[in-house]
Scaffold this motif. Structure first.
Motif: not given
Length: 266
Positions: A49-53, A107-115, A139-146
């Motif tokens: 989560t980092g700082a939880g945003h 869980f109904d939702l798992v997220t992972c963003r920029l991690a 499962l909801a992902i947000a991340d930088n891609v190469g």
């Protein structure tokens, strides 16, 4: 890569990530929320989560959010931000993304963003997300891609491989805890192999201002000089599009937003 390196890097930077506009807001976060269509009875988990945003963005829309991270200082920032916003349905848990301390089908939702680009084993994280998700959960992902063939269809496989190697070296120079940004095709393949249904996905430009980007990781002068030199590499110029606008040095990352569902039993 060891967990201790991630904890060291991000423990010292926790306060900076709490105030980072890239992490606190932006089109990627808004699209992640929109594509998941959260429901008020959902129980959600935000991994790394980092700082939880991200956890805090979902908290007003669901019944409960667990924010997990391996860094104590990041979890402390999450608790501070949740308290400041009077979000009483946010709980924090120290956890490794590869070994989540939660029951199956929780869980109904798992997220992972920029991690996820910090994870040693992304397929293992995806398997853990599958395990803790209820059937029908997302499962909801947000991340930088190469660089990959989906983003750069006019390039050869050899050119793309070289671009990806240089790009990940650039990220790792700035942040030694960086492991590797998957390409979009890699993400879709891992999700498919794990059993997720055909995902929704978008790729957004994420404009990065160079100065705060290096300051978040407290880069020294020599590292900054080398990063600036790398930005002039012909292959990175094509992918990152470095430029100066209003006297600020910028470049552009590609952020993938991916939402995939665990199927209901037949």
């Amino acid at each position: 890569m060891t967990k201790s390196l991630v904890e060291t890097q991000f423990g010292a930077s926790a306060a900076s990530y709490a105030t980072s506009s890239v992490h606190a807001s932006g089109a990627g976060l808004a699209r992640l929320v929109a594509l998941t269509s959260p429901m008020p009875n959902w129980k959600a988990l935000d991994v790394a989560t980092g700082a939880g945003h991200t956890a805090l963005a979902f908290a007003p829309l669901v019944a409960q959010v667990f924010a997990s991270d391996i860094t104590d200082e990041m979890l402390a920032e999450t608790r501070k931000l949740a308290a400041a916003r009077a979000l009483l349905n946010v709980a924090t848990t120290k956890a490794d993304a590869a070994t989540l301390p939660f029951d199956d089908d929780a869980f109904d939702l798992v997220t992972c963003r920029l991690a996820a680009h910090h994870f040693d084993d992304i397929p293992q994280f995806v398997r853990e997300a599958w395990r803790v998700l209820k059937p029908g959960g997302a499962l909801a992902i947000a991340d930088n891609v190469g660089p990959d063939a989906r983003l750069l269809p006019d390039r050869t496989a050899e050119q793309i491989a070289e671009m990806a190697e240089i790009y990940n070296a650039y990220e790792k120079l700035r942040d030694p805890s960086h492991v590797r940004c998957f390409g979009l095709n890699e993400w879709l393949s891992v999700l498919n192999e794990t059993g997720f249904e055909q995902p929704l996905f978008e790729v957004l430009d994420q404009d990065i201002v160079f100065e705060p980007w290096i300051k978040r990781m407290r880069c020294d002068v020599d590292t900054v000089d080398e990063l600036e030199t790398m930005l002039e590499n012909n292959l990175l110029i094509d992918f990152l599009r470095p430029r100066t606008e209003n006297d600020e040095r910028l470049f552009t990352l590609q952020e993938a937003i991916i939402v995939a569902r665990k199927p209901e039993p037949a």
